[in-house]
Motif scaffolding. Structure first.
Motif, PDB file in Angstrom:
ATOM      1  N   SER A 102     -33.117 -10.401  19.351  1.00  0.00           N
ATOM      2  CA  SER A 102     -32.805  -9.831  20.664  1.00  0.00           C
ATOM      3  C   SER A 102     -33.368  -8.416  20.712  1.00  0.00           C
ATOM      4  O   SER A 102     -33.626  -7.793  19.666  1.00  0.00           O
ATOM      5  CB  SER A 102     -31.297  -9.823  20.907  1.00  0.00           C
ATOM      6  OG  SER A 102     -30.990  -9.202  22.142  1.00  0.00           O
ATOM      7  N   ASN A 103     -33.553  -7.896  21.924  1.00  0.00           N
ATOM      8  CA  ASN A 103     -34.074  -6.526  22.078  1.00  0.00           C
ATOM      9  C   ASN A 103     -32.972  -5.479  21.987  1.00  0.00           C
ATOM     10  O   ASN A 103     -33.254  -4.283  21.820  1.00  0.00           O
ATOM     11  CB  ASN A 103     -34.794  -6.379  23.415  1.00  0.00           C
ATOM     12  CG  ASN A 103     -36.057  -7.224  23.459  1.00  0.00           C
ATOM     13  OD1 ASN A 103     -36.701  -7.414  22.426  1.00  0.00           O
ATOM     14  ND2 ASN A 103     -36.419  -7.700  24.650  1.00  0.00           N
ATOM     15  N   THR A 104     -31.725  -5.968  22.119  1.00  0.00           N
ATOM     16  CA  THR A 104     -30.592  -5.039  22.021  1.00  0.00           C
ATOM     17  C   THR A 104     -29.546  -5.681  21.148  1.00  0.00           C
ATOM     18  O   THR A 104     -29.476  -6.922  21.034  1.00  0.00           O
ATOM     19  CB  THR A 104     -30.003  -4.727  23.405  1.00  0.00           C
ATOM     20  OG1 THR A 104     -29.457  -5.940  23.938  1.00  0.00           O
ATOM     21  CG2 THR A 104     -31.063  -4.184  24.357  1.00  0.00           C
ATOM     22  N   PRO A 105     -28.677  -4.926  20.555  1.00  0.00           N
ATOM     23  CA  PRO A 105     -27.661  -5.515  19.671  1.00  0.00           C
ATOM     24  C   PRO A 105     -26.635  -6.348  20.412  1.00  0.00           C
ATOM     25  O   PRO A 105     -25.979  -7.213  19.828  1.00  0.00           O
ATOM     26  CB  PRO A 105     -27.022  -4.304  18.998  1.00  0.00           C
ATOM     27  CG  PRO A 105     -27.263  -3.171  19.932  1.00  0.00           C
ATOM     28  CD  PRO A 105     -28.595  -3.418  20.556  1.00  0.00           C
ATOM     29  N   THR A 106     -26.515  -6.109  21.712  1.00  0.00           N
ATOM     30  CA  THR A 106     -25.531  -6.879  22.487  1.00  0.00           C
ATOM     31  C   THR A 106     -26.198  -7.806  23.480  1.00  0.00           C
ATOM     32  O   THR A 106     -25.530  -8.402  24.334  1.00  0.00           O
ATOM     33  CB  THR A 106     -24.591  -5.909  23.231  1.00  0.00           C
ATOM     34  OG1 THR A 106     -25.386  -5.071  24.091  1.00  0.00           O
ATOM     35  CG2 THR A 106     -23.794  -5.059  22.258  1.00  0.00           C
ATOM     36  N   GLY A 107     -27.516  -7.928  23.375  1.00  0.00           N
ATOM     37  CA  GLY A 107     -28.237  -8.769  24.331  1.00  0.00           C
ATOM     38  C   GLY A 107     -28.204 -10.251  23.945  1.00  0.00           C
ATOM     39  O   GLY A 107     -27.478 -10.673  23.043  1.00  0.00           O
ATOM     40  N   ARG A 108     -29.020 -10.990  24.627  1.00  0.00           N
ATOM     41  CA  ARG A 108     -29.088 -12.455  24.389  1.00  0.00           C
ATOM     42  C   ARG A 108     -30.031 -12.720  23.219  1.00  0.00           C
ATOM     43  O   ARG A 108     -31.202 -12.352  23.253  1.00  0.00           O
ATOM     44  CB  ARG A 108     -29.604 -13.183  25.628  1.00  0.00           C
ATOM     45  CG  ARG A 108     -29.704 -14.678  25.455  1.00  0.00           C
ATOM     46  CD  ARG A 108     -30.228 -15.316  26.738  1.00  0.00           C
ATOM     47  NE  ARG A 108     -30.367 -16.739  26.601  1.00  0.00           N
ATOM     48  CZ  ARG A 108     -29.387 -17.623  26.752  1.00  0.00           C
ATOM     49  NH1 ARG A 108     -28.173 -17.182  27.085  1.00  0.00           N
ATOM     50  NH2 ARG A 108     -29.590 -18.922  26.613  1.00  0.00           N
ATOM     51  N   PHE A 109     -29.518 -13.333  22.169  1.00  0.00           N
ATOM     52  CA  PHE A 109     -30.314 -13.638  20.989  1.00  0.00           C
ATOM     53  C   PHE A 109     -30.952 -15.033  21.160  1.00  0.00           C
ATOM     54  O   PHE A 109     -30.264 -16.009  21.454  1.00  0.00           O
ATOM     55  CB  PHE A 109     -29.452 -13.591  19.729  1.00  0.00           C
ATOM     56  CG  PHE A 109     -29.142 -12.200  19.264  1.00  0.00           C
ATOM     57  CD1 PHE A 109     -29.894 -11.616  18.250  1.00  0.00           C
ATOM     58  CD2 PHE A 109     -28.101 -11.460  19.849  1.00  0.00           C
ATOM     59  CE1 PHE A 109     -29.600 -10.339  17.823  1.00  0.00           C
ATOM     60  CE2 PHE A 109     -27.834 -10.183  19.432  1.00  0.00           C
ATOM     61  CZ  PHE A 109     -28.575  -9.599  18.413  1.00  0.00           C
ATOM     62  N   GLU A 110     -32.264 -15.102  20.955  1.00  0.00           N
ATOM     63  CA  GLU A 110     -33.011 -16.344  21.084  1.00  0.00           C
ATOM     64  C   GLU A 110     -33.490 -16.803  19.711  1.00  0.00           C
ATOM     65  O   GLU A 110     -33.902 -15.975  18.879  1.00  0.00           O
ATOM     66  CB  GLU A 110     -34.227 -16.160  22.006  1.00  0.00           C
ATOM     67  CG  GLU A 110     -33.896 -15.759  23.418  1.00  0.00           C
ATOM     68  CD  GLU A 110     -33.206 -16.868  24.177  1.00  0.00           C
ATOM     69  OE1 GLU A 110     -33.323 -18.046  23.745  1.00  0.00           O
ATOM     70  OE2 GLU A 110     -32.555 -16.570  25.203  1.00  0.00           O
ATOM     71  N   PRO A 111     -33.449 -18.157  19.451  1.00  0.00           N
ATOM     72  CA  PRO A 111     -33.936 -18.640  18.143  1.00  0.00           C
ATOM     73  C   PRO A 111     -35.450 -18.444  18.035  1.00  0.00           C
ATOM     74  O   PRO A 111     -36.185 -18.569  19.015  1.00  0.00           O
ATOM     75  CB  PRO A 111     -33.552 -20.117  18.152  1.00  0.00           C
ATOM     76  CG  PRO A 111     -33.437 -20.469  19.595  1.00  0.00           C
ATOM     77  CD  PRO A 111     -32.952 -19.242  20.304  1.00  0.00           C
ATOM     78  N   LEU A 112     -35.899 -18.150  16.790  1.00  0.00           N
ATOM     79  CA  LEU A 112     -37.318 -17.872  16.558  1.00  0.00           C
ATOM     80  C   LEU A 112     -38.088 -19.095  16.050  1.00  0.00           C
ATOM     81  O   LEU A 112     -39.318 -19.028  15.939  1.00  0.00           O
ATOM     82  CB  LEU A 112     -37.460 -16.716  15.554  1.00  0.00           C
ATOM     83  CG  LEU A 112     -36.859 -15.379  15.995  1.00  0.00           C
ATOM     84  CD1 LEU A 112     -37.046 -14.332  14.919  1.00  0.00           C
ATOM     85  CD2 LEU A 112     -37.473 -14.917  17.300  1.00  0.00           C
ATOM     86  N   HIS A 113     -37.425 -20.201  15.784  1.00  0.00           N
ATOM     87  CA  HIS A 113     -38.117 -21.384  15.239  1.00  0.00           C
ATOM     88  C   HIS A 113     -37.299 -22.621  15.615  1.00  0.00           C
ATOM     89  O   HIS A 113     -36.092 -22.541  15.869  1.00  0.00           O
ATOM     90  CB  HIS A 113     -38.290 -21.291  13.725  1.00  0.00           C
ATOM     91  CG  HIS A 113     -37.011 -20.917  13.010  1.00  0.00           C
ATOM     92  ND1 HIS A 113     -36.074 -21.822  12.617  1.00  0.00           N
ATOM     93  CD2 HIS A 113     -36.515 -19.681  12.663  1.00  0.00           C
ATOM     94  CE1 HIS A 113     -35.053 -21.207  12.042  1.00  0.00           C
ATOM     95  NE2 HIS A 113     -35.306 -19.877  12.058  1.00  0.00           N
ATOM     96  N   GLN A 114     -38.018 -23.779  15.619  1.00  0.00           N
ATOM     97  CA  GLN A 114     -37.357 -25.047  15.968  1.00  0.00           C
ATOM     98  C   GLN A 114     -36.738 -25.715  14.742  1.00  0.00           C
ATOM     99  O   GLN A 114     -35.589 -26.154  14.775  1.00  0.00           O
ATOM    100  CB  GLN A 114     -38.350 -26.002  16.642  1.00  0.00           C
ATOM    101  CG  GLN A 114     -38.816 -25.532  18.008  1.00  0.00           C
ATOM    102  CD  GLN A 114     -39.731 -26.536  18.667  1.00  0.00           C
ATOM    103  OE1 GLN A 114     -40.186 -27.470  18.023  1.00  0.00           O
ATOM    104  NE2 GLN A 114     -40.029 -26.318  19.950  1.00  0.00           N
ATOM    105  N   GLU A 115     -37.511 -25.847  13.663  1.00  0.00           N
ATOM    106  CA  GLU A 115     -37.020 -26.490  12.456  1.00  0.00           C
ATOM    107  C   GLU A 115     -36.126 -25.531  11.681  1.00  0.00           C
ATOM    108  O   GLU A 115     -36.368 -24.319  11.646  1.00  0.00           O
ATOM    109  CB  GLU A 115     -38.180 -26.942  11.569  1.00  0.00           C
ATOM    110  CG  GLU A 115     -39.116 -27.934  12.228  1.00  0.00           C
ATOM    111  CD  GLU A 115     -38.416 -29.249  12.489  1.00  0.00           C
ATOM    112  OE1 GLU A 115     -37.479 -29.579  11.726  1.00  0.00           O
ATOM    113  OE2 GLU A 115     -38.801 -29.936  13.461  1.00  0.00           O
TER     114      GLU A 115
END
Length: 679
Positions: free
Chosen positions: A621-634
């Motif tokens: 995420s760009n901020t510590p409280t923002g929306r975290f997105e997964p970086l990989h599928q497997e």
């Protein structure tokens, strides 16, 4: 007998002549081909209207072309004055056959009497031509396989659209000679008995009548003994005819020939020499009386005949007036006898008796009047034995068989009864045979003729019945119908995950009878290709806890079958799919660290201690409280990851994921520490 009676009698006999299994008059439209040595007679059985006719074509090879073999259409006699030249020597005989007084009346009757026309077609080839039903092929290739086609045409020679076609091998038919079996006479009335077998249905020999000849003692030449038409009865092998002899008290020589449709005669039969003597019967008995004695014997009495020519008496008995009676005495009784005791009569039957007188030559008088006596039936018929029953798995019938002794005169029928005995109740027997049966086999098609209930036990009873309804002792046996049809599968199967500890499987009962239990099957959609049996239960067990070999995260397919007491197994029930998963997520990961360098951001963490760990997933995420997105599928299998797109301002979280798809709680987000040289 009048001509009309003769013709009707001929027609009744004619109905049994073999043409496609029916009479010539009743057969469907068709051709009848009669080959001789040098020609072929082609008949048809259609009624041809006046001025109409037919053309005939022949093909001399299978599938070959047809060629017309008549120059002008074959037509019936259009006018009465054509009949005499067409019938030739047969004119008077045909005239008498139709009971016509002249050619005009004959022509009218030949246009209006279909029954007589059909008979005349077979008896007189000339009449068949006058009716437009016969063509004679003078140039047929005898010995070959040919096909004839008849094309019917109207008065202008135009085809009507109706055709008949027939193929045949033109092999000349050889007629068998009759065989004279016996000759007898009463005065001048001579009766000749002969043998001539009926033709097979599919191989007609076209023999229609017989000629009977005697050798004239004065001239030495044969002559017909009667002008009556002696029709062949194809339904019988033995034949007879009676006629008045022109001579008496002499030795006669007779022979016969068979005659076919074409008028051709067979070879002579062997000659039969007969002493034709005057044998006028003696005076008959006037009155006969019958009664039963104390032992139920039949006593026959009569008034003796006192004329000198009577030398004895014969006693005859029968049980059916339409059938021949049997003579009871081997030698004629004395002329002064007046009674006879019949001790061989069987109880339960009505007997008819008559008496004849006999002269010194053995000639019998006409029979006396009939007397009847009913003999009481007090004895039961003989009992059958060796009673067996077998269920035929192909016909699904019960085959009953037994053995019997010789039938007595009072035997009427076998009686078979059946009842179900598998339900523990003492129900009543049902009678299976209502018509009289004398065979020693019976095929039971089940209750109301609809078959048997599999797994059911039946009791059969067999006994004999007499005409007076006396019954023999009974035979009894039991038969259980085998179970052949697999049961219906259960319904409503469900598989439920029990908190990741076990799978609970339940199903509804099968509706089939004779159940023994159930078989539960399972297969893993990730591993096994086929179902594997995991448990057998009795009919009360319709619930199972599956606790063996289940792996969290796998998908399992469950199904169940029903098994009957014969071991037949049903088809699989509708299966249910279970995702076996753990509902408790792994613990949060510890010691998550991130560092930034020229390659990007390197993230590391301590390994998870979860036993069912499937892997790791890194989020950014760009901020510590923002929306975290997964970086990989497997999922990651190792505790490390390089984010080539990350910067020193990015924030990261790492979660552990188990085989059930549960993710751990997220640890505190981390920001990478820069590892770049600022100088």
């Amino acid at each position: 007998m009048s001509n009309i009676k003769i013709k009707r009698s001929l027609f009744l006999v004619f109905l049994i002549l073999i043409f496609s299994g029916k009479s010539f008059a009743q057969a469907r439209p068709q051709l009848f081909i009669v080959p001789l040595d040098d020609r072929v007679y082609i008949y048809h059985n259609e009624n041809v209207p006046i001025s109409n006719g037919f053309n005939i074509y022949r093909s001399d090879s299978p599938g070959g072309d047809f060629a017309r073999i008549n120059e002008q259409p074959v037509t019936p006699a259009v006018r009465a004055d054509e009949l005499r030249p067409m019938l030739g020597d047969r004119f008077l005989q045909v005239l008498a056959f139709y009971e016509a007084e002249n050619a005009s009346m004959l022509w009218m009757r030949m246009r209006s009497l279909p029954v007589e026309n059909s008979i005349a077609t077979a008896l007189f080839p000339e009449a068949a031509q006058a009716l437009g039903r016969l063509f004679i092929d003078e140039h047929a290739p005898v010995g070959s396989e040919v096909t004839y086609r008849v094309e019917f045409v109207d008065f202008m020679g135009r085809p009507t659209g109706k055709e008949l076609t027939q193929s045949a091998r033109l092999q000349p038919l050889t007629m068998v000679s009759p065989q004279i079996m016996d000759v007898e006479n009463t005065g001048r009335t001579v009766t000749i008995h002969w043998y001539y077998a009926g033709a097979p249905v599919h191989q007609p020999d076209y023999v229609i009548q017989f000629y009977i000849y005697r050798i004239n003692e004065r001239t030495g030449q044969p002559e017909r003994v009667t002008d009556a038409i002696v029709i062949r009865n194809n339904a019988a092998d033995n034949h007879f005819i009676s006629f008045e002899s022109p001579v008496i008290n002499t030795t006669e020589t007779y022979f016969m020939t068979a005659v076919d449709f074409t008028g051709r005669e067979s070879e002579r039969s062997e000659e039969y020499i007969f002493e034709l003597m005057d044998n006028v019967p003696p005076q008959p008995v006037a009155e006969v009386v019958s009664e039963l004695d104390m032992d139920n014997n039949v006593v026959i009495t009569w008034e003796p005949v006192s004329t000198p020519e009577v030398t004895g008496y014969n006693i005859y008995r029968g049980t059916d007036m339409s059938r021949a009676f049997t003579r009871l005495n081997t030698e004629p009784l004395e002329p002064n006898a007046f009674s006879w005791i019949d001790s061989t009569a069987t109880g339960g039957l009505a007997y008819f008796y008559y008496i004849t007188t006999v002269n010194a030559a053995g000639t019998e008088s006409p029979q006396s009047s009939l007397v009847m006596e009913q003999v009481p039936d007090l004895l039961p018929p003989s009992m059958p034995h060796n009673f067996t029953a077998l269920f035929n798995t192909e016909t699904l019938q019960v085959e009953l068989s037994w053995e019997k002794e010789a039938f007595s005169d009072n035997f009427k029928t076998f009686v078979i009864m059946r009842k179900r005995v598998d339900d523990g109740s003492e129900g009543a027997f049902s009678r299976l045979t209502f018509e009289n049966i004398t065979d020693t086999r019976y095929f039971d098609t089940g209750e109301a003729g609809t078959g048997f209930l599999e797994g059911t036990r039946y009791q059969y009873v067999l006994f004999s019945a007499s005409k007076a309804n006396n019954y023999s002792d009974t035979l009894s046996l039991f038969l259980e119908i085998p179970i052949l049809t697999p049961p219906d599968p259960p319904a409503g199967l469900t598989a439920v995950n029990d908190n990741g500890f076990r799978a609970n499987i339940s199903w509804n009962a099968s509706l089939s009878r004779n159940l023994d239990g159930y078989v539960l099957y399972r297969k893993s959609l990730e591993h096994e290709e086929d179902f594997i049996e995991i448990e057998r239960t009795d009919i009360s067990g319709r619930f199972y806890r599956d606790e063996q070999g289940l792996e969290h995260g796998n998908h399992y397919l469950y199904t169940v079958t029903a098994v009957d007491i014969a071991g037949n197994e049903s088809e699989f029930a509708t299966p249910d799919t279970l995702h076996f998963r753990n509902f408790n997520p792994p613990a949060a990961l510890r010691n998550v660290q991130a560092a930034y360098n020229e390659e990007g951001v390197v993230i590391r963490w301590d390994r998870s201690g979860a036993a069912d760990l499937a892997g790791y997933r890194v989020y950014r995420s760009n901020t510590p409280t923002g929306r975290f997105e997964p970086l990989h599928q497997e999922l990651l299998s190792e505790p490390g990851f390089v984010d080539s797109q990350g910067t020193d301002s990015s924030w990261y979280r790492v979660r552990a994921v188990d085989t059930s798809g549960n993710e751990s709680r997220a640890a505190t987000p981390v920001r990478p520490v820069s590892m770049l040289n600022n100088n």
